[in-house]
Scaffold this motif. Sequence first.
Motif, short mmCIF file in Angstrom:
data_model
loop_
_atom_site.label_atom_id
_atom_site.label_comp_id
_atom_site.label_asym_id
_atom_site.label_seq_id
_atom_site.Cartn_x
_atom_site.Cartn_y
_atom_site.Cartn_z
N PRO A 250 -2.49 10.58 -4.81
CA PRO A 250 -3.23 10.31 -6.04
C PRO A 250 -4.67 9.90 -5.76
O PRO A 250 -4.94 9.07 -4.89
CB PRO A 250 -2.45 9.15 -6.68
N SER A 251 -5.60 10.49 -6.50
CA SER A 251 -7.01 10.13 -6.32
C SER A 251 -7.28 8.69 -6.72
O SER A 251 -8.28 8.10 -6.27
CB SER A 251 -7.89 11.08 -7.15
N SER A 252 -6.41 8.11 -7.53
CA SER A 252 -6.59 6.73 -8.00
C SER A 252 -5.84 5.72 -7.13
O SER A 252 -5.71 4.56 -7.53
CB SER A 252 -6.11 6.61 -9.45
N MET A 253 -5.37 6.12 -5.96
CA MET A 253 -4.53 5.20 -5.18
C MET A 253 -5.27 3.93 -4.79
O MET A 253 -4.75 2.82 -4.93
CB MET A 253 -3.98 5.91 -3.94
N ARG A 254 -6.48 4.07 -4.27
CA ARG A 254 -7.21 2.88 -3.88
C ARG A 254 -7.44 1.95 -5.07
O ARG A 254 -7.23 0.73 -4.96
CB ARG A 254 -8.55 3.27 -3.25
N ALA A 255 -7.87 2.50 -6.20
CA ALA A 255 -8.10 1.68 -7.39
C ALA A 255 -6.81 1.02 -7.86
O ALA A 255 -6.82 -0.13 -8.33
CB ALA A 255 -8.71 2.53 -8.50
N ASN A 256 -5.71 1.73 -7.75
CA ASN A 256 -4.42 1.17 -8.16
C ASN A 256 -4.02 0.00 -7.27
O ASN A 256 -3.61 -1.06 -7.76
CB ASN A 256 -3.36 2.27 -8.11
N LEU A 257 -4.15 0.17 -5.95
CA LEU A 257 -3.85 -0.93 -5.05
C LEU A 257 -4.75 -2.13 -5.37
O LEU A 257 -4.30 -3.28 -5.37
CB LEU A 257 -4.06 -0.51 -3.60
N GLN A 258 -6.01 -1.84 -5.66
CA GLN A 258 -6.97 -2.91 -5.89
C GLN A 258 -6.62 -3.74 -7.13
O GLN A 258 -6.78 -4.95 -7.15
CB GLN A 258 -8.38 -2.35 -6.02
N ARG A 259 -6.13 -3.07 -8.20
CA ARG A 259 -5.85 -3.84 -9.42
C ARG A 259 -4.69 -4.81 -9.21
O ARG A 259 -4.68 -5.90 -9.79
CB ARG A 259 -5.62 -2.92 -10.61
N PHE A 260 -3.72 -4.44 -8.39
CA PHE A 260 -2.65 -5.38 -8.07
C PHE A 260 -3.18 -6.50 -7.17
O PHE A 260 -2.81 -7.67 -7.33
CB PHE A 260 -1.49 -4.65 -7.41
N ALA A 261 -4.02 -6.15 -6.22
CA ALA A 261 -4.62 -7.16 -5.36
C ALA A 261 -5.45 -8.16 -6.17
O ALA A 261 -5.49 -9.36 -5.85
CB ALA A 261 -5.48 -6.49 -4.28
N ASP A 262 -6.08 -7.68 -7.22
CA ASP A 262 -6.90 -8.55 -8.05
C ASP A 262 -6.08 -9.58 -8.81
O ASP A 262 -6.63 -10.58 -9.34
CB ASP A 262 -7.73 -7.72 -9.05
N LEU A 263 -4.77 -9.39 -8.87
CA LEU A 263 -3.88 -10.41 -9.45
C LEU A 263 -3.58 -11.52 -8.45
O LEU A 263 -2.87 -12.47 -8.78
CB LEU A 263 -2.56 -9.76 -9.90
N GLY A 264 -4.14 -11.40 -7.24
CA GLY A 264 -3.87 -12.38 -6.19
C GLY A 264 -2.67 -12.04 -5.35
O GLY A 264 -2.20 -12.86 -4.56
N LEU A 265 -2.16 -10.82 -5.49
CA LEU A 265 -0.98 -10.37 -4.75
C LEU A 265 -1.36 -9.61 -3.49
O LEU A 265 -2.41 -8.96 -3.43
CB LEU A 265 -0.13 -9.46 -5.63
N GLU A 266 -0.49 -9.66 -2.50
CA GLU A 266 -0.57 -8.73 -1.39
C GLU A 266 -0.09 -7.37 -1.88
O GLU A 266 0.73 -7.28 -2.80
CB GLU A 266 0.33 -9.18 -0.23
N VAL A 267 -0.60 -6.31 -1.28
CA VAL A 267 -0.06 -4.97 -1.51
C VAL A 267 0.20 -4.35 -0.15
O VAL A 267 -0.45 -4.69 0.85
CB VAL A 267 -1.03 -4.09 -2.34
N ALA A 268 1.16 -3.45 -0.10
CA ALA A 268 1.49 -2.77 1.16
C ALA A 268 2.07 -1.40 0.85
O ALA A 268 2.76 -1.22 -0.16
CB ALA A 268 2.48 -3.59 1.98
#
Length: 466
Positions: A250-268
Amino acid sequence: MFHRVRGAAVAALAAAALLAPTGAANAADAAEDPGVAAPPLRDLAAESGRFFGLGISGPMLDQPRYTAIASTEFSSVTPGNEMKWGSVEPTRGNLDWTGADRIVDFAEEHDQEVHGHTLVWHSQLPNWVANGDFADGELRQVMTDHVTTQVGRYAGRIARWDVVNEPLNEDGTLRDTVFLREIGPGYIADALRAARAADPEARLYINDYNTDGVGAKSDGMYELVRSLLDQGVPLDGVGFQSHLILGQVPSSMRANLQRFADLGLEVAVTELDVRMQLPADAAKLEQQAADYGAVVGACVAVTRCTGVTIWGFTDADSWIPPTFPGQGAALPWDENYQPKPAYHAIVEALGGDPAPEPEPGACVADYRVTNRWNAGSTVDVRITTDRALAGWTVTFDLPVGESVVSSWNTSLTQNGTTVTARNAAWNGTVGAGGTLGFGFQTDSGAVYGAPVPALNGTVCTGAANT
C-alpha cells in the motif's frame, strides 16, 4: 534512512538468484558466500534500535542449514504455531509446553528476543474452547486463566505478546468469534489486563492482517485501539501482519504506521511475506525486492516502529504454497537457502551497503531442429549451466513468420519474434554443470540460422546449426 533499490542492480541480482550456487550449509559457508551481506540483518536493524525477526518453524530446528541462518540473521523469533492455544492445551487441563519451551530456549541460546504468538485467537483453538458448552461467564474465566497461565509461565522471557490476534472483519467491525459471542466486546480488554497482571514487563500487542494501508479495516483497528487507550486498558503496540501480494504494497503504509505511532503506541511489521504467481522469474524477483525494501523502509521511517518480522525465511518452509495453490516464492531466501534480491533490498533498506553487481554465470546452448517438413518443424533446446539453478527463463528470437504451436517440458510464450521459455513446476532445479532441456513445434518448415538463447539474462555460447 531508506535507500531505494536501483533497478539495474536488482535486475542483475534477480538473474543471479536464479543462478545462485547451492550450499551455505552453515554460518561459515554463508559468511564466505559473496551473495550474503555482512553484518547480519539483526545487527543492521540494531543500529537504529530495531529488531529484525523471524517467524520460526519449530520442526525446522532439526535442520542444521535452517538453524545456521535462523540463529545468526535474526534478533527476534516468533513461534509459528507452538504457543497457540490448540498447541499448548489440546484438551482441557492437559498442558504441553514442549514446542514452546524449545523455541524459547533456542532464542535465549542465541541472544534473541521472543515475540509470543498468540494468546486469544479465533483460529487454531482446541475443540473444547471453540465448541464448548459454557455457563454464563465461564469462558471469560477460562480465557483469562489461559492468558494468566501462559504469560506467567514465560514472565521475564517474552519481549512482546500478540495478546489478541485478528479481531476484525474486513469492514473494520469486530469479528464474530466464540469470545465475542460468549463474553462480548470486552474480551479484548479482559485479555490485555490479564496479560499485564501476569507479566508487567512484556509489551502487549493487538495483531491483524490487511491493515497495512489506510482503509476500512485499519480504520477499525485505529478506533479499537484508541477506545482501549481511552479506557486505560494496557496496550503497548499494534502488529501489522503484511502478508502481501507481489506489487501491492500500500502506498499509504508509512502514513498508516505513523498514525498509530502518533497515539503513543509501538508499531511493528509482524508477519511479512510477499507471494507471487509461480514460476518465479527475474522480473518478479525484482518487484519482490522493491516490495520488501518498501515495507522495511516504511518501518525505518517511523520512529516508533520497533522492527520487522518475516514469516519464515526460506521458500523451503513457507505456508504460502499449500494455502494459495500456484503461488509461492514469498521469502527472501530460496528453497536452496540462497539469498534472493529481496534479501539485498532488506539490507539496503536497513542502511547496509548495496549488493555488488553479480557476475553472470556461463552457459552453453544447443539449439537443434530435429525434424522439418513443409508445414512445420520440431526443435530441441538444451542448455548447460555452470551454476545451480532454482528456476530458469530462456529467451531467444525466431525469424518473422515462425510461430510456436506447441511445447513440452516448459511454460512457453511468444511475443512477436521473441520466445520466452520458463521452467515447468517440476524441472526448475538444475545442479551446477547440469543441463536443462525443452522442446517445441513450429508451424513453418523454413530453414533459418540458429538463434542465440539467453539463460536468466545471460547470453549463452555454442548454438548449433539448424
